[in-house]
Design an enzyme around this catalytic site. Structure first.
Site, mmCIF file in Angstrom:
data_model
loop_
_atom_site.group_PDB
_atom_site.id
_atom_site.type_symbol
_atom_site.label_atom_id
_atom_site.label_comp_id
_atom_site.label_asym_id
_atom_site.label_seq_id
_atom_site.Cartn_x
_atom_site.Cartn_y
_atom_site.Cartn_z
ATOM 1 N N ARG A 1 46.793 49.645 35.274
ATOM 2 C CA ARG A 1 46.616 48.312 35.868
ATOM 3 C C ARG A 1 46.817 47.315 34.728
ATOM 4 N NH1 ARG A 1 42.071 46.306 40.038
ATOM 5 N NH2 ARG A 1 43.615 47.313 41.372
ATOM 6 N N HIS B 1 51.584 45.766 43.901
ATOM 7 C CA HIS B 1 50.426 46.652 44.078
ATOM 8 C C HIS B 1 50.853 47.747 45.069
ATOM 9 C CE1 HIS B 1 46.493 48.110 43.814
ATOM 10 N NE2 HIS B 1 45.789 47.139 44.347
ATOM 11 N N GLN C 1 48.355 50.051 47.045
ATOM 12 C CA GLN C 1 47.676 49.327 48.115
ATOM 13 C C GLN C 1 48.566 49.259 49.358
ATOM 14 O OE1 GLN C 1 44.419 47.856 47.954
ATOM 15 N NE2 GLN C 1 44.808 47.955 50.135
ATOM 16 N N ASP D 1 44.379 38.131 51.222
ATOM 17 C CA ASP D 1 43.912 38.567 49.902
ATOM 18 C C ASP D 1 43.303 37.331 49.233
ATOM 19 O OD1 ASP D 1 43.524 39.898 47.480
ATOM 20 O OD2 ASP D 1 45.639 39.796 46.878
ATOM 21 N N CYS E 1 42.874 43.829 51.192
ATOM 22 C CA CYS E 1 42.865 44.892 50.176
ATOM 23 C C CYS E 1 41.496 45.042 49.531
ATOM 24 C CB CYS E 1 43.928 44.601 49.122
ATOM 25 S SG CYS E 1 43.754 42.982 48.352
ATOM 26 N N ARG F 1 43.204 54.591 50.367
ATOM 27 C CA ARG F 1 43.674 54.564 48.979
ATOM 28 C C ARG F 1 43.529 55.956 48.358
ATOM 29 N NH1 ARG F 1 43.736 49.837 46.022
ATOM 30 N NH2 ARG F 1 44.672 51.195 44.450
HETATM 31 N N1 CP Z 1 42.180 46.756 46.330
HETATM 32 C C1 CP Z 1 42.011 47.056 45.044
HETATM 33 O O1 CP Z 1 42.960 47.382 44.311
HETATM 34 O O2 CP Z 1 40.724 47.008 44.627
HETATM 35 P P1 CP Z 1 40.208 47.075 43.114
HETATM 36 O O3 CP Z 1 40.652 45.818 42.433
HETATM 37 O O4 CP Z 1 38.717 47.199 43.229
HETATM 38 O O5 CP Z 1 40.813 48.278 42.456
HETATM 39 N N1 NVA Z 2 45.832 39.890 44.250
HETATM 40 C C1 NVA Z 2 44.612 40.493 43.751
HETATM 41 C C2 NVA Z 2 44.477 41.878 44.251
HETATM 42 C C3 NVA Z 2 43.208 42.592 43.868
HETATM 43 C C4 NVA Z 2 43.153 43.995 44.373
HETATM 44 C C5 NVA Z 2 44.616 40.443 42.241
HETATM 45 O O1 NVA Z 2 45.677 40.685 41.641
HETATM 46 O O2 NVA Z 2 43.571 40.163 41.646
#
Ligand code: CP
Ligand code: NVA
Length: 313
Positions: free
Chosen positions: A110, A137, A140, A232, A272, A300
């Protein structure tokens, strides 16, 4: 229960997942089929990754992604090591990537920038899974599409309306929906639309699959006849300094009972997570019978198990 997915034409597995398009549409359908099997029988795959190790790198916070990847790897008989914090602050990314490749079989990362994902992939030479970057993502979106299939028993011809910020989640949904024949309408304030080149790519896929991609500033136009209404957070991780300004600009894009009532009769609500109740969505909608947010979160785990099996077996 879920209806089996249509059979993919090609069974050749992908080698990495830097973004959604590292899987062909056929491979994505194959992944969804495997997810169905994995979800049906946890025991069947419990030794599949025995002796395999995965590096998990998180430059940003996570609940779902970290927990589900750790659980997925362990439930498949493998193990993982986790690092939280900047990936390449003490040494160049190309050195980090080559170290990890000497110890582990895959990297799940990430990152703040997509470039970091690309660099890890280029320099490690082992499978790299994008666990969220500034642009995409994919894990997701794949879990969300699996959730749609479970709920509706089909994908082609459905309509998903995404309302809010044209961000990483919106990008991955656009690409994956368009390739699988799901209509996708995205409503954002002016200036917060999804990346134009990603929209153009999605339009190309939609033309081939017979679906429709629509971008608009009108949330009510987007949700018309939608089977799923998705939102989101308005300020993604790393955009905290813009949160106050965004609250004002995005207020007309809140998914509340009024907006949901303007969507299809049997529509579902998707997010998400994490959700900021009272901002992009009301508590009432998250807690309503239409909400499938915890199915998405559960899926997930299953989709990522299928992904690890596909990349590592
Ligand atoms: N939806 C998602 O990716 O959640 P987290 O940020 O908790 O991993
Ligand atoms: N768009 C959000 C998604 C979190 C799962 C972010 O990038 O923070």
């Amino acid at each position: 229960m879920a209806v089996p997915f249509i059979q993919p034409e090609s069974q050749v597995g992908p080698s990495t997942l830097r973004h959604d398009l590292d899987l062909s549409a056929d491979q994505l359908i194959g992944l969804l089929n495997l997810t169905h099997q994995v979800k049906q029988s946890r025991q069947r795959f419990s030794s599949s990754l025995k002796g395999r190790y995965v590096s998990l790198l998180f430059e940003k916070p996570s609940l779902r992604t970290r927990m589900t990847f750790e659980l997925a790897i362990k439930q498949l008989g493998g193990d993982c090591v986790v690092q939280v914090g900047p990936i390449a602050d003490r040494e160049p990314l190309k050195d980090v990537a080559r170290n990890l490749a000497r110890w582990t079989d895959a990297i799940v990362a990430r990152t703040f920038t997509q470039d970091t994902i690309e660099g890890l992939s280029q320099w490690s030479g082992i499978p790299v899974v994008n666990a969220l970057s500034d642009l995409y993502h994919p894990c997701q979106a794949f879990a969300d599409i699996f959730t749609l299939k479970e709920r509706f028993g089909r994908l082609r011809g459905l309509k998903l309306a995404y309302v809010g910020d044209g961000n990483n989640v919106a990008h991955s949904l656009l690409l994956s929906c368009a390739r699988l024949g799901i209509d996708c309408a995205v409503a954002t304030p002016a200036g917060y639309a999804p990346d134009t080149s990603i929209v153009a790519q999605a339009e190309g896929f939609a033309e081939a699959s017979g679906s429709v991609v629509e971008t608009t500033t009108d949330p009510f136009a987007a949700v018309r006849d939608a089977d799923a209404v998705y939102t989101d957070v308005w300020a993604s991780m790393g955009q905290e300094s813009e949160a106050e300004e965004r609250k004002r600009l995005f207020a007309p894009y809140q998914v509340n009972a009024h907006l949901l009532a303007a969507s299809g009769t049997d529509s579902i609500f998707m997010h998400c997570l994490p959700a900021k109740r009272g901002l992009e969505v009301t508590d009432e909608v998250v807690e309503s019978p239409r909400s499938v947010v915890f199915d998405q979160a559960e899926n997930r785990l299953h989709v990522q198990k299928a992904l690890l099996l596909t990349l590592l077996q």
